[in-house]
Design an enzyme around this catalytic site. Sequence first.
Site, PDB file in Angstrom:
ATOM      1  N   CYS A 151       0.885  -1.232  -0.001  1.00 10.31           N
ATOM      2  CA  CYS A 151      -0.059  -0.009  -0.124  1.00 10.31           C
ATOM      3  C   CYS A 151       0.873   1.318   0.148  1.00 10.31           C
ATOM      4  O   CYS A 151       0.678   2.363  -0.481  1.00 10.31           O
ATOM      5  CB  CYS A 151      -0.783   0.015   1.341  1.00 10.31           C
ATOM      6  N   HIS A 153       2.480   2.590   2.576  1.00 10.77           N
ATOM      7  CA  HIS A 153       2.564   3.208   4.084  1.00 10.77           C
ATOM      8  C   HIS A 153       4.066   2.454   4.562  1.00 10.77           C
ATOM      9  O   HIS A 153       4.280   1.301   4.680  1.00 10.77           O
ATOM     10  CB  HIS A 153       1.741   2.904   4.895  1.00 10.77           C
ATOM     11  N   CYS A 265     -27.476 -33.420  13.827  1.00 11.08           N
ATOM     12  CA  CYS A 265     -26.722 -32.064  14.314  1.00 11.08           C
ATOM     13  C   CYS A 265     -27.301 -30.947  14.884  1.00 11.08           C
ATOM     14  O   CYS A 265     -27.151 -30.764  16.128  1.00 11.08           O
ATOM     15  CB  CYS A 265     -25.770 -31.821  13.450  1.00 11.08           C
ATOM     16  N   CYS A 305     -46.197 -24.729  59.165  1.00  9.20           N
ATOM     17  CA  CYS A 305     -47.374 -24.204  59.008  1.00  9.20           C
ATOM     18  C   CYS A 305     -47.432 -23.298  57.776  1.00  9.20           C
ATOM     19  O   CYS A 305     -46.169 -22.919  57.301  1.00  9.20           O
ATOM     20  CB  CYS A 305     -48.098 -23.429  60.106  1.00  9.20           C
ATOM     21  N   CYS A 323     -51.804 -17.857  50.237  1.00  7.77           N
ATOM     22  CA  CYS A 323     -52.481 -16.704  49.257  1.00  7.77           C
ATOM     23  C   CYS A 323     -51.540 -15.413  49.280  1.00  7.77           C
ATOM     24  O   CYS A 323     -51.402 -14.476  48.414  1.00  7.77           O
ATOM     25  CB  CYS A 323     -53.365 -15.999  49.988  1.00  7.77           C
TER      26      CYS A 323
END
Length: 414
Positions: A151, A153, A265, A305, A323
């Site tokens: 390139c 550089h 597979c 309980c 509940c």
Amino acid sequence: MDSDEEYLYDCDSGNESSGDDVGLEFEIEGEGESGSSRYRETTENYPYEVLSTEDITRHMIDCIKEVNSVVNIPVTTTRILLNHFKWDKEKLMERFYDGDQEKLFSEAHVVSPFKTPSKSQRVPVKTSNGMEECEICFLNMPSAMMTGIECGHRFCTNCWTEYLTTKIIDEGMGQTISCAAHSCSILVDDHTVMRLIVDPKVKLKYQHLITKSFVECNRLLRWCPYPDCNYAIKVQYPDVQPVMCKCRNVFCFNCGENWHDPVKCHLLRHWIKKCDDDSETSNWIAANTKECPKCKVTIEKDGGCNHMVCKNQSCKADFCWVCLGPWEPHGSSWYSCNRYDEDEAKQARDAQEKSRAALQRYLFYCNRYMNHMQSLKFEHKLYASVKEKMEEMQQHNMSWIEVQFLKKGCRHPV
């Protein structure tokens, strides 16, 4: 083939455990005894080879030479192009001769070898005394101490070495090391890496990464998944078939898991994912526990309980297990707790039953999966003992054909 490119592949196989006192450059011209140590095997008419890391390196060199004899470009460029196409030689040939070679080289992040230097390289900035400035450390260096790739550089040798060492050792990059310039995507060729790196351990690591990438990208190769095994399997065509490595590990070539016939597979992948995640833990929690209505901590009731006291030190809430309402009204009136709400009860019951059903289904298949895996291990031990017995009988004047009944009996028990 240029002598500079021949320099590239005179190197160690890439096996990191092979030591440091080895040659660190490939030799393209040397054919070697290709395939001399390969272990050829056939399982149910499915031929394959077990390759050592040295065999893998030779196979990679052969692929590069085969393609390069046709396209006639630098060896390092050929390797980058092959890696770009996952070592599919036919696909590379097709793209190379489709008439748009510039686009091909651009996609592979290499400079076209057919460009003239004046078109492909940038002109380095030189001072009046013949010095060049490194764009990384900003020091003025003699031109002989500056290095660049296609390139254009250019940086000083020390900066290049540090950059490449960091990419290889710290980031584990081999095939995809780009130019040190910030905005440049051109890949650094192997010849440059091997020339600039001086530390043998870094060179060995780089070659290991190249070899590893070659196997992982190639659809006809697969590493043996057994721990610390450095062999790979090479097949003529990919398929869902069992293969056995030299370490005696049997696995599926298609997915790399233990041989899992008759399970497909993709189903095995779903199963492993389900075993690895926390989905069934969540199902057990939903089926057997409730949350504190105040701090939402998970509570399991194993006796006593219905008066619950949260053990969370910052909560200490009193509530009813039935509940989940405050416990205080239950001392004088049980009406609110004992009143049946059809819709609310149905929703809670359906959610809990769904979680319990999913958990039971998972445990059903998990139990059978584990039993089959245990049976498979016993089967491998049985085959090994039968093989030893067959060899022992052949040593006592029995032919190979005469002892085959043991093998058939083991495969098809009465």
